[in-house]
Write a protein that holds these residues in place. Structure first.
Motif, short mmCIF file in Angstrom:
data_model
loop_
_atom_site.label_atom_id
_atom_site.label_comp_id
_atom_site.label_asym_id
_atom_site.label_seq_id
_atom_site.Cartn_x
_atom_site.Cartn_y
_atom_site.Cartn_z
N TYR A 198 0.83 -1.21 0.00
CA TYR A 198 0.00 0.00 0.00
C TYR A 198 0.86 1.26 0.00
CZ TYR A 198 -2.80 3.69 2.27
OH TYR A 198 -3.40 4.88 2.60
N LEU A 199 1.89 1.28 0.82
CA LEU A 199 2.72 2.47 0.95
C LEU A 199 3.54 2.76 -0.31
CD1 LEU A 199 3.92 2.12 4.66
CD2 LEU A 199 2.23 3.73 3.73
N THR A 200 3.68 1.78 -1.21
CA THR A 200 4.36 2.06 -2.48
C THR A 200 3.50 2.95 -3.38
OG1 THR A 200 3.49 0.10 -3.64
CG2 THR A 200 5.55 -0.16 -2.40
N HIS A 201 2.22 3.10 -3.05
CA HIS A 201 1.32 3.92 -3.86
C HIS A 201 1.30 5.38 -3.40
CE1 HIS A 201 -0.84 0.65 -6.09
NE2 HIS A 201 -0.30 -0.05 -5.10
N ILE A 202 2.06 5.67 -2.36
CA ILE A 202 2.01 7.01 -1.76
C ILE A 202 3.40 7.62 -1.69
CG2 ILE A 202 1.44 8.31 0.35
CD1 ILE A 202 -0.61 6.11 0.96
N HIS A 203 3.50 8.91 -1.97
CA HIS A 203 4.73 9.64 -1.67
C HIS A 203 4.34 10.93 -0.97
CE1 HIS A 203 4.76 12.86 -4.80
NE2 HIS A 203 4.00 12.01 -5.45
N TYR A 204 5.34 11.68 -0.51
CA TYR A 204 5.05 12.74 0.45
C TYR A 204 5.55 14.13 0.05
CZ TYR A 204 3.86 8.67 3.16
OH TYR A 204 3.28 7.49 3.56
N ARG A 205 6.13 14.28 -1.11
CA ARG A 205 6.64 15.58 -1.54
C ARG A 205 5.67 16.25 -2.49
NH1 ARG A 205 11.16 18.62 -1.94
NH2 ARG A 205 12.54 17.06 -1.03
N ILE A 206 5.32 17.49 -2.18
CA ILE A 206 4.47 18.30 -3.07
C ILE A 206 5.37 19.25 -3.85
CG2 ILE A 206 2.65 20.05 -3.17
CD1 ILE A 206 1.40 18.78 -0.72
N ASP A 207 5.50 18.96 -5.15
CA ASP A 207 6.30 19.79 -6.04
C ASP A 207 5.40 20.50 -7.04
OD1 ASP A 207 8.94 19.51 -5.08
OD2 ASP A 207 9.15 17.56 -6.03
N LYS A 208 5.98 20.99 -8.12
CA LYS A 208 5.23 21.81 -9.07
C LYS A 208 4.04 21.08 -9.67
CE LYS A 208 9.00 24.92 -10.41
NZ LYS A 208 9.85 25.40 -11.53
N LYS A 209 4.22 19.82 -10.03
CA LYS A 209 3.12 19.09 -10.66
C LYS A 209 1.98 18.85 -9.66
CE LYS A 209 5.52 16.78 -14.44
NZ LYS A 209 5.85 15.48 -15.08
N GLU A 210 2.34 18.58 -8.42
CA GLU A 210 1.31 18.40 -7.40
C GLU A 210 0.56 19.71 -7.12
OE1 GLU A 210 3.95 15.02 -7.32
OE2 GLU A 210 4.42 17.16 -7.11
N GLU A 211 1.31 20.82 -7.13
CA GLU A 211 0.68 22.13 -6.97
C GLU A 211 -0.27 22.40 -8.14
OE1 GLU A 211 0.84 23.94 -4.39
OE2 GLU A 211 2.83 23.82 -3.44
N MET A 212 0.15 22.03 -9.33
CA MET A 212 -0.68 22.21 -10.52
C MET A 212 -1.97 21.41 -10.39
SD MET A 212 0.21 21.25 -14.49
CE MET A 212 1.86 21.99 -14.31
N ALA A 213 -1.85 20.17 -9.89
CA ALA A 213 -3.03 19.33 -9.72
C ALA A 213 -4.00 19.94 -8.71
CB ALA A 213 -2.60 17.93 -9.26
N LEU A 214 -3.47 20.46 -7.61
CA LEU A 214 -4.34 21.07 -6.62
C LEU A 214 -5.01 22.32 -7.16
CD1 LEU A 214 -2.26 20.63 -3.33
CD2 LEU A 214 -4.48 19.61 -3.86
N SER A 215 -4.29 23.12 -7.91
CA SER A 215 -4.88 24.31 -8.52
C SER A 215 -6.03 23.92 -9.44
CB SER A 215 -3.83 25.10 -9.30
OG SER A 215 -2.85 25.63 -8.42
#
Length: 232
Positions: A198-215
Motif C-alpha cells: 500500500y505504501l508504495t502507492h504514496i509519496h510525500y513531496r508536493i512539487d510543481k506538478k502536485e501544486e498544478m493538480a491542486l490548482s
C-alpha cells in the motif's frame, strides 16, 4: 526550543506510518510527541481543530489547506498518490459522503462519480477484500496525468520550524522497523505485506506538478460550485 505549547495533529491512518517512524527519531521534546499521540484523528476532525486553532499544525485535508496555501502557511509535505491510492474509494452503493473525509468527498463530486465515499484504513481493508470499488486516485490520474494530494502539512504558528520539519521528512527515506510494522498490522487488521505494498502507492513531496493538480482541483470545485464542507 521555540515553545512549550506546540500542538501538532496527525491523521491516524496507515498512509502516515512513515511519518510516525520519522517523528519518533526526530529531535523533539517529550511534550510534543505526547501531544501528537493524543491528537490523532480522522481528516475532517483535524480540519476543524486546525481552523479553530486548537492545533498549531498538522496534516489536514488538501481542501482545508486552501487558505493556508494562499497565506503561505503550507509546507511541501503532503499525502500524494500518482495513480491508484487504494484507500480513497467510491463504493457501488447509494451516494453518501464519508464523515471522516473532506477532500475525497469533494473529489468524487468534481469527477462526477456517484456512490458511497470511503477513505482510510477502512477503505484499504475493503480494497484488499477484493470487493468492487472505484479508486479516486486512479480516476484523477487517468483524466489529468497528475498526482493528487489528499492531505498537506500546514501550520498556524511556528512556520520556520514546520517548514524545516517537512523538508527533513520528504528528503529522508524512511524504513519501517519490523516491530512497528507488526504492531500496526495487528492494530489495523491488515497484513504487513499489504501495508508495505500500500505504501508504495504514496509519496510525500508536493512539487510543481502536485501544486498544478491542486490548482486544477480548486478551479473545478469553483466551476461546479462545490462548497467547502461547513463541518470544518
Amino acid at each position: 526550543f521555540i515553545g512549550e505549547t506546540m500542538r501538532f495533529g496527525k491523521i491516524a491512518y496507515l498512509n502516515l506510518l512513515p511519518f510516525d517512524v520519522f517523528i519518533k527519531k526526530y529531535p523533539l521534546p517529550l511534550y510534543f510527541k505526547a501531544f501528537l499521540e493524543h491528537r490523532k484523528s480522522y481528516p475532517a476532525r483535524l480540519n476543524k481543530d486546525f481552523l479553530y486553532k486548537r492545533i498549531d499544525a498538522g496534516f489536514i485535508s488538501s481542501i482545508a489547506g486552501y487558505e493556508s496555501v494562499r497565506q503561505g502557511r503550507a509546507t511541501k509535505a503532503g499525502i500524494v498518490a500518482k495513480g491508484a491510492v487504494w484507500s480513497v474509494l467510491v463504493l457501488p452503493k447509494q451516494s453518501k459522503d464519508d464523515y471522516q473525509s473532506a477532500s475525497s468527498n469533494a473529489l468524487a463530486k468534481v469527477m462526477g462519480i456517484k456512490g458511497e465515499v470511503l477513505i482510510g484504513d477502512r477503505a484499504l481493508r475493503y480494497k484488499l477484500s477484493g470487493a468492487k470499488a472505484i479508486d479516486l486516485g486512479q480516476k484523477w490520474w487517468e483524466k489529468h496525468h497528475l498526482g493528487f494530494s489528499f492531505g498537506r502539512l500546514c501550520f498556524n504558528r511556528y512556520g520556520r520550524f514546520y517548514r524545516h520539519l517537512a523538508e527533513s521528512f520528504v528528503n529522508k527515506p524512511v524504513k519501517i522497523p519490523y516491530y512497528i510494522l507488526q504492531a500496526r498490522s495487528k492494530q489495523s487488521a491488515i497484513a504487513p505485506k499489504d501495508i508495505l505494498m500500500y505504501l508504495t502507492h504514496i509519496h510525500y513531496r508536493i512539487d510543481k506538478k502536485e501544486e498544478m493538480a491542486l490548482s486544477r482541483f480548486y478551479a473545478q470545485m469553483r466551476l461546479k460550485h462545490i462548497k467547502k464542507p461547513m463541518r470544518f
